[in-house]
Design a protein around this motif. Structure first.
Motif, mmCIF file in Angstrom:
data_model
loop_
_atom_site.group_PDB
_atom_site.id
_atom_site.type_symbol
_atom_site.label_atom_id
_atom_site.label_comp_id
_atom_site.label_asym_id
_atom_site.label_seq_id
_atom_site.Cartn_x
_atom_site.Cartn_y
_atom_site.Cartn_z
ATOM 1 N N TYR A 77 -37.993 3.024 94.503
ATOM 2 C CA TYR A 77 -36.986 2.561 95.454
ATOM 3 C C TYR A 77 -36.843 1.045 95.409
ATOM 4 O O TYR A 77 -35.730 0.516 95.437
ATOM 5 C CB TYR A 77 -37.338 2.985 96.874
ATOM 6 C CG TYR A 77 -36.361 3.943 97.492
ATOM 7 C CD1 TYR A 77 -35.018 3.614 97.609
ATOM 8 C CD2 TYR A 77 -36.762 5.164 97.969
ATOM 9 C CE1 TYR A 77 -34.123 4.485 98.184
ATOM 10 C CE2 TYR A 77 -35.881 6.047 98.532
ATOM 11 C CZ TYR A 77 -34.560 5.698 98.642
ATOM 12 O OH TYR A 77 -33.676 6.567 99.211
ATOM 13 N N LEU A 78 -37.944 0.345 95.352
ATOM 14 C CA LEU A 78 -37.900 -1.114 95.325
ATOM 15 C C LEU A 78 -37.210 -1.623 94.074
ATOM 16 O O LEU A 78 -36.335 -2.503 94.141
ATOM 17 C CB LEU A 78 -39.321 -1.680 95.425
ATOM 18 C CG LEU A 78 -39.438 -3.189 95.564
ATOM 19 C CD1 LEU A 78 -38.813 -3.647 96.876
ATOM 20 C CD2 LEU A 78 -40.896 -3.594 95.506
ATOM 21 N N SER A 79 -37.553 -1.076 92.922
ATOM 22 C CA SER A 79 -36.938 -1.533 91.672
ATOM 23 C C SER A 79 -35.459 -1.157 91.599
ATOM 24 O O SER A 79 -34.627 -1.960 91.163
ATOM 25 C CB SER A 79 -37.698 -0.987 90.467
ATOM 26 O OG SER A 79 -37.657 0.418 90.446
ATOM 27 N N ALA A 80 -35.103 0.038 92.036
ATOM 28 C CA ALA A 80 -33.697 0.447 92.003
ATOM 29 C C ALA A 80 -32.859 -0.365 92.984
ATOM 30 O O ALA A 80 -31.736 -0.780 92.670
ATOM 31 C CB ALA A 80 -33.569 1.933 92.315
ATOM 32 N N ALA A 81 -33.399 -0.628 94.175
ATOM 33 C CA ALA A 81 -32.656 -1.394 95.168
ATOM 34 C C ALA A 81 -32.497 -2.847 94.734
ATOM 35 O O ALA A 81 -31.414 -3.435 94.908
ATOM 36 C CB ALA A 81 -33.346 -1.319 96.518
ATOM 37 N N LEU A 82 -33.534 -3.437 94.173
ATOM 38 C CA LEU A 82 -33.415 -4.818 93.692
ATOM 39 C C LEU A 82 -32.418 -4.928 92.549
ATOM 40 O O LEU A 82 -31.619 -5.858 92.498
ATOM 41 C CB LEU A 82 -34.780 -5.352 93.263
ATOM 42 C CG LEU A 82 -35.710 -5.761 94.382
ATOM 43 C CD1 LEU A 82 -37.069 -6.165 93.821
ATOM 44 C CD2 LEU A 82 -35.118 -6.882 95.197
ATOM 45 N N SER A 83 -32.459 -3.993 91.646
ATOM 46 C CA SER A 83 -31.499 -3.971 90.547
ATOM 47 C C SER A 83 -30.070 -3.825 91.068
ATOM 48 O O SER A 83 -29.155 -4.520 90.618
ATOM 49 C CB SER A 83 -31.836 -2.821 89.601
ATOM 50 O OG SER A 83 -30.850 -2.658 88.637
ATOM 51 N N PHE A 84 -29.889 -2.943 92.033
ATOM 52 C CA PHE A 84 -28.579 -2.718 92.629
ATOM 53 C C PHE A 84 -28.100 -3.962 93.388
ATOM 54 O O PHE A 84 -26.943 -4.364 93.284
ATOM 55 C CB PHE A 84 -28.647 -1.503 93.548
ATOM 56 C CG PHE A 84 -27.342 -1.060 94.116
ATOM 57 C CD1 PHE A 84 -26.208 -0.977 93.336
ATOM 58 C CD2 PHE A 84 -27.236 -0.711 95.447
ATOM 59 C CE1 PHE A 84 -25.005 -0.559 93.858
ATOM 60 C CE2 PHE A 84 -26.048 -0.286 95.984
ATOM 61 C CZ PHE A 84 -24.920 -0.222 95.177
ATOM 62 N N LEU A 85 -28.988 -4.610 94.142
ATOM 63 C CA LEU A 85 -28.627 -5.825 94.877
ATOM 64 C C LEU A 85 -28.249 -6.968 93.947
ATOM 65 O O LEU A 85 -27.257 -7.669 94.177
ATOM 66 C CB LEU A 85 -29.792 -6.270 95.759
ATOM 67 C CG LEU A 85 -29.923 -5.621 97.112
ATOM 68 C CD1 LEU A 85 -31.230 -6.046 97.767
ATOM 69 C CD2 LEU A 85 -28.764 -5.981 97.992
ATOM 70 N N ILE A 86 -29.020 -7.171 92.910
ATOM 71 C CA ILE A 86 -28.729 -8.251 91.958
ATOM 72 C C ILE A 86 -27.392 -8.014 91.282
ATOM 73 O O ILE A 86 -26.564 -8.929 91.174
ATOM 74 C CB ILE A 86 -29.874 -8.390 90.937
ATOM 75 C CG1 ILE A 86 -31.123 -8.927 91.630
ATOM 76 C CG2 ILE A 86 -29.481 -9.291 89.782
ATOM 77 C CD1 ILE A 86 -32.376 -8.845 90.795
ATOM 78 N N ASP A 87 -27.148 -6.796 90.825
ATOM 79 C CA ASP A 87 -25.881 -6.478 90.173
ATOM 80 C C ASP A 87 -24.707 -6.627 91.144
ATOM 81 O O ASP A 87 -23.659 -7.155 90.784
ATOM 82 C CB ASP A 87 -25.925 -5.051 89.618
ATOM 83 C CG ASP A 87 -24.618 -4.669 88.963
ATOM 84 O OD1 ASP A 87 -24.247 -5.325 87.966
ATOM 85 O OD2 ASP A 87 -23.971 -3.725 89.453
ATOM 86 N N LEU A 88 -24.877 -6.185 92.360
ATOM 87 C CA LEU A 88 -23.811 -6.254 93.358
ATOM 88 C C LEU A 88 -23.453 -7.695 93.695
ATOM 89 O O LEU A 88 -22.275 -8.053 93.784
ATOM 90 C CB LEU A 88 -24.240 -5.497 94.612
ATOM 91 C CG LEU A 88 -23.196 -5.201 95.661
ATOM 92 C CD1 LEU A 88 -22.087 -4.343 95.078
ATOM 93 C CD2 LEU A 88 -23.825 -4.515 96.846
ATOM 94 N N THR A 89 -24.449 -8.541 93.857
ATOM 95 C CA THR A 89 -24.156 -9.939 94.173
ATOM 96 C C THR A 89 -23.572 -10.684 92.981
ATOM 97 O O THR A 89 -22.713 -11.550 93.149
ATOM 98 C CB THR A 89 -25.414 -10.674 94.672
ATOM 99 O OG1 THR A 89 -26.453 -10.526 93.727
ATOM 100 C CG2 THR A 89 -25.851 -10.141 96.016
ATOM 101 N N GLU A 90 -23.999 -10.362 91.772
ATOM 102 C CA GLU A 90 -23.445 -11.004 90.580
ATOM 103 C C GLU A 90 -21.976 -10.634 90.369
ATOM 104 O O GLU A 90 -21.177 -11.468 89.970
ATOM 105 C CB GLU A 90 -24.253 -10.625 89.335
ATOM 106 C CG GLU A 90 -25.612 -11.268 89.280
ATOM 107 C CD GLU A 90 -25.550 -12.759 89.108
ATOM 108 O OE1 GLU A 90 -24.698 -13.264 88.341
ATOM 109 O OE2 GLU A 90 -26.354 -13.446 89.766
ATOM 110 N N ARG A 91 -21.627 -9.367 90.605
ATOM 111 C CA ARG A 91 -20.245 -8.925 90.415
ATOM 112 C C ARG A 91 -19.302 -9.454 91.480
ATOM 113 O O ARG A 91 -18.103 -9.519 91.267
ATOM 114 C CB ARG A 91 -20.161 -7.397 90.404
ATOM 115 C CG ARG A 91 -20.609 -6.784 89.110
ATOM 116 C CD ARG A 91 -20.364 -5.293 89.082
ATOM 117 N NE ARG A 91 -21.283 -4.637 90.007
ATOM 118 C CZ ARG A 91 -20.914 -3.712 90.875
ATOM 119 N NH1 ARG A 91 -19.671 -3.324 90.950
ATOM 120 N NH2 ARG A 91 -21.804 -3.162 91.673
#
Length: 115
Positions: A77-91
């Protein structure tokens, strides 16, 4: 379980209803969706078995399985959420934000509470 279901529902809704038929999220959104589904399903099954059998509820909390399940689900959960947050903020660095940006951000942040 409720927070996990809400996170899964938000990501599933914006992955299907805003881009056509079927789930069409990017890699990070798909990973978050799959981790949310797997953890929600496993948690629901453990919860149902504890409700249905009193012996199971007293024994399950003392087993290594529950500890390992929570450890692995926390890491996933931590790795998937961090990956999702980073991608979302970059886009969405620019002036215009994609549809459902606030809801997706809330789902990714709340998943940390769940894990």
């Amino acid at each position: 379980m409720l927070i996990g279901a809400v996170c899964l529902g938000i990501v599933g809704y914006y992955g299907t209803h805003h881009r056509g038929g079927g789930f069409s999220g990017n890699e990070q959104q798909t990973l978050f969706f799959l981790v949310s589904f797997g953890c929600l399903l496993s948690t629901a099954l453990m919860f149902l078995t504890s409700l249905c059998s009193l012996i199971t509820s007293s024994v399950l909390s003392k087993t290594l399985f529950e500890f390992l399940y929570h450890l692995v689900s926390f890491i996933l959960y931590l790795s998937a959420a961090l990956s999702f947050l980073i991608d979302l903020t970059e886009r969405n660095k620019g002036r215009y934000r994609e549809d459902g940006y606030d809801a997706k951000m809330a789902a990714a942040v709340r998943s940390h509470i769940y894990s």
